[in-house]
Structures are given as C-alpha cells and as structure tokens.
Design an enzyme around this catalytic site. Sequence first.
Site, PDB file in Angstrom:
ATOM      1  N   LYS A  63      40.749 -88.576  14.037  1.00 59.70           N
ATOM      2  CA  LYS A  63      42.142 -88.178  13.881  1.00 59.70           C
ATOM      3  C   LYS A  63      43.127 -89.215  14.417  1.00 59.70           C
ATOM      4  CE  LYS A  63      42.223 -83.941  12.059  1.00 59.70           C
ATOM      5  NZ  LYS A  63      43.098 -83.541  10.938  1.00 59.70           N
ATOM      6  N   SER A 320      32.579 -86.659  12.278  1.00 53.66           N
ATOM      7  CA  SER A 320      34.025 -86.767  12.445  1.00 53.66           C
ATOM      8  C   SER A 320      34.510 -86.605  13.876  1.00 53.66           C
ATOM      9  CB  SER A 320      34.733 -85.741  11.552  1.00 53.66           C
ATOM     10  OG  SER A 320      34.320 -84.428  11.873  1.00 53.66           O
TER      11      SER A 320
END
Length: 521
Positions: A63, A320
């Site tokens: 992110k 992720s």
Amino acid sequence: MNAQLAEREAAPTAASVLRRAETARVYEVAQHTSLERASLLSARLGADVWLKREDQQPVFSFKLRGAYNRMAQLDPSERERGVIAASAGNHAQGVALAASRLKMHATIVMPQTAPQVKVDAVRRFGGAYADVILHGDSYSDAQAEAQRLRDERGATLVHPFDDLEVIAGQATIGLELLAQHHAPLHAVFVPIGGGGLAAGVAAVIKARRPDVRVIGVQASDADAMARALEAGERVLLDEVGLFADGTAVKQVGALTFALCQQYLDDVLRVDTDAICAAIRDIYQDTRSIPEPSGALALAGLKQYVAANGSVEGALVAVVSGANMNFDRLRFVAERAEVGEQREAVFAVTIPEQRGSFRRFCMALGQHSITEFNYRIGDARAAHIFVGVQTARRGEREALTDAFRANDFGVLDLTDDELAKLHLRHMIGGRSPLAHDERLYRFDFPERPGALARFLERMHPDWNISLFHYRNHGADYGRILVGIQVPSSELALLDDFLTTLGYAYVDESDNPAYRLLLCAQA
C-alpha cells in the site's frame, strides 16, 4: 497540462495506467521487492510457483506505493492543508509513512475492528505528522467518516484504491515482476479488496504482455468485485467478513471496477480454511508469516491448479502484506490442516460398552489422531468428536466407511463451521454418570500407538468418562482423561499410572474441574 486533464477525465485504459506507472514516484520511499520461487509448494503442486514479496516493504505491505505516489504529487497549497485517509490498516501505514517523509499532516480514520498491530504501526510510522481516529466497524464506515472530515476541513482525501495515481503506484508491482521473470509466465494472481492492486497490475501486464492471465482472488465472505463483475455493475454488500481484514470492502471503486472489467481474466473466491493453508505454505517456503489478505492470492493460485492441473509457464502470487496479529496464529494453525485437507473431523457414536473404544481405534488404522473430545453423557452410547490426520483426498470417505463397517454412527464435520469454531472445544460439562471419576493430565509421546498402549494397560473394568486431546505439533501431546475407578481399586490405579511410563498430574481436586465437570460438585 490539457492532455493530462483530458486523460484524467477519460475512462482509464491499460495504456494510460502504464504511462502513469512508468513515471510513478514510488521508489522515493518503496523498495523493489523480490520475486522468489516457492520450491516446496512447486514440488507439491507440480507447478512453477513464484511469490512477489510485497511483505518486504518498509510498512510490510504494497500500500505504500500508491499512497506515496498520490501524496508526492500534491501541490504546495494541498500539502499545507494536509490529507485525510480511511483504511483498515495497510493503506493507513502507507499514508502515515508518506506524511512523515513529505512532512505534511495526515488524519487517518481506521475502523475499530482494525488489528492493533496495524493501529500501532500507523502511529509509529506517522509520528508527529499523523493523527489516528477509530470509527465504525468496517472500512466503509471509516471511509464515510473520512469523507465527512474532508468536506469539513478542505483537506485532500487519499483514497486507498479509487484514484488513478494510487492505482498507478500499485501497478509498479506488475512492471517489476515482468522485469524480474523472463521465462514463460502463465498467470499472475492478485488479492482484491477495493481493487486498486488488481486494476493496476492487470492494466500494465495486459499493456505489456497481453498473453499473461491476471486473476483476482477474494475471500468468499468479502467478494464485492466478483459480484460486481457478475452483475455488470458495482454492488454494495450488506456485510463483509473480517478475517481477511485488509480486503474487507463492501463496494469496489468506480475506476477499479472499470479497469478490472476490461483487464482481469477471472476472479476466484476462497474460504477461510484455504487462506489459513496458504499462510502456512508461505511460511514453509519463506519463513515469513503473511496476514490473511496477504495469502489470498496464493490460496487462489492453489485453487486454480487444483481445477486446471499442470499449465505451461510460471504462476505468480502477490504476497500483499504481513501485518499479522500474533494472537491470530493459533486460529490459523488450527484451520490450516482442514484448508489443506490434511485433517478430517468427525462426530462418531459408539456403544457405551467394554471394548468399543478399542474397536474405534482399530477403525482408525494407521491414521494419527489430531484431536479427541469425549464426555460421558449417555448410558447406552458414547459421542466422540475426533480429528484425524489425512494425507490425500478421498481419505475422509474411506474413514467414514470404516466407522460404518463397525456399526458406528458417523457425521463428517470437516466442512461444518459450527463444529470447527466451537463444538470442538466443548467437552460436555457435569454428568451424573461420571461417578467415581478421577481426572489426570498426561504427556503422551507424539507417535503412533501411544493411545493404544494406554488402553491396553488400563484395567478392563475401568471406564473412560472424559477424554480431550489436541495435537499442537510438540514432541508430547497434552491429554486430559477421566477414569472411573471405585475407591476400593485406587491402589491398582496407582500401579497402572506408575508402570504406564507417561508423565501425569492428578487433577481430581482441581477447583475448576470440581466447579465445571465433576459429577460430585
């Protein structure tokens, strides 16, 4: 400037995302992460499996890329007013670190359900530049509050996914892995929450390598993108599951939906057990522990291989994030066995008579018991909750047949959520039938035959009235056993315990036992 404005207003395309990704400013703070072959999993699946390690970023998730790229391009007046963001955790950490590096103020709204490890990390990365507000039970609740604050303060909202600069930042992952892997590539698997990562990666891969499949993966109880693509329009989910909290989004973005609709090849849904199994797979190959959303892509990859068999070319899963709450590991370890179909769970009913328990053990054959729960409650039948280690598909059916061949009633509970979450931990309370009961904790060696040895040496007239065992992967299993022994035979019981050779503790006077389980309490 006019060309940029026209591009911003036009529907996004693979080419436009690619242009933005090629000039994204992510590497002022983010790292090029490694692409590693998962050799153990590749051998087991018979496929060429690779992991794109976004858990290696400074904030332990991808992110940071999108958040920093968006914030780095704000003009001086926008920086002066500061930014506002809503996030379940990982985007918040990216915004916080970006704010600290760019020396601008950030207000970050997180749901009250966000893992504490992520809340603490946001405060740590942001330092004096970030304020954290906890609001609502989901990302959508936090997003609504962030939008209210933006309107009130005139700050810039840094959206976690529905922004072209954020999407372009995440898209750099796709550019990296294409540069890192020059051999044939069959498919790339990406987790989906709001869709920013999937939209960016799919767009740049299709722009550069249209032959490579890009497949999104969602938790089955947070599948907003899958439902939107099926409906042909964005949908709003009433509720989302929170196990994979990083992708628990009720509605995907307008931009991300448009890009995924054009460039994603498919979206797969996976359940909690499959995610837990994927967490363990990543740990076994990397010694890193991803968070549930971080293992989504690999869970989907495994499902794809199971459905399609061997394929030509490599399969890449984007890991992720790794912002895992430590206290979740107990749950993950327990459910991973079921997710990998290495454990079958049954409720078995056997006659409450001498020799039945031994026949039950014989029916198990050479299978190792992973769990055993029993409390006497009926004079005619014993109801046992048992977990059994399995090595391949189809063994559940074989075990069911073996139980039935011994005239035992059996229920396969392997897919029963109530049984896996709750019933396996409940052993029946007080029973009026448990008279003359003595309670012992034993350390059994974790090897086949340990339980059979215990049963063979026990006096044939004594009855087991309670039994609880769960395999925790240690050298010794911790087992709780209730044995009904008349007071006149306590000397024989002492001889049995001494000659058995297993370490034990007499818990017959334990106050919790006396309160909750003892028939004479």
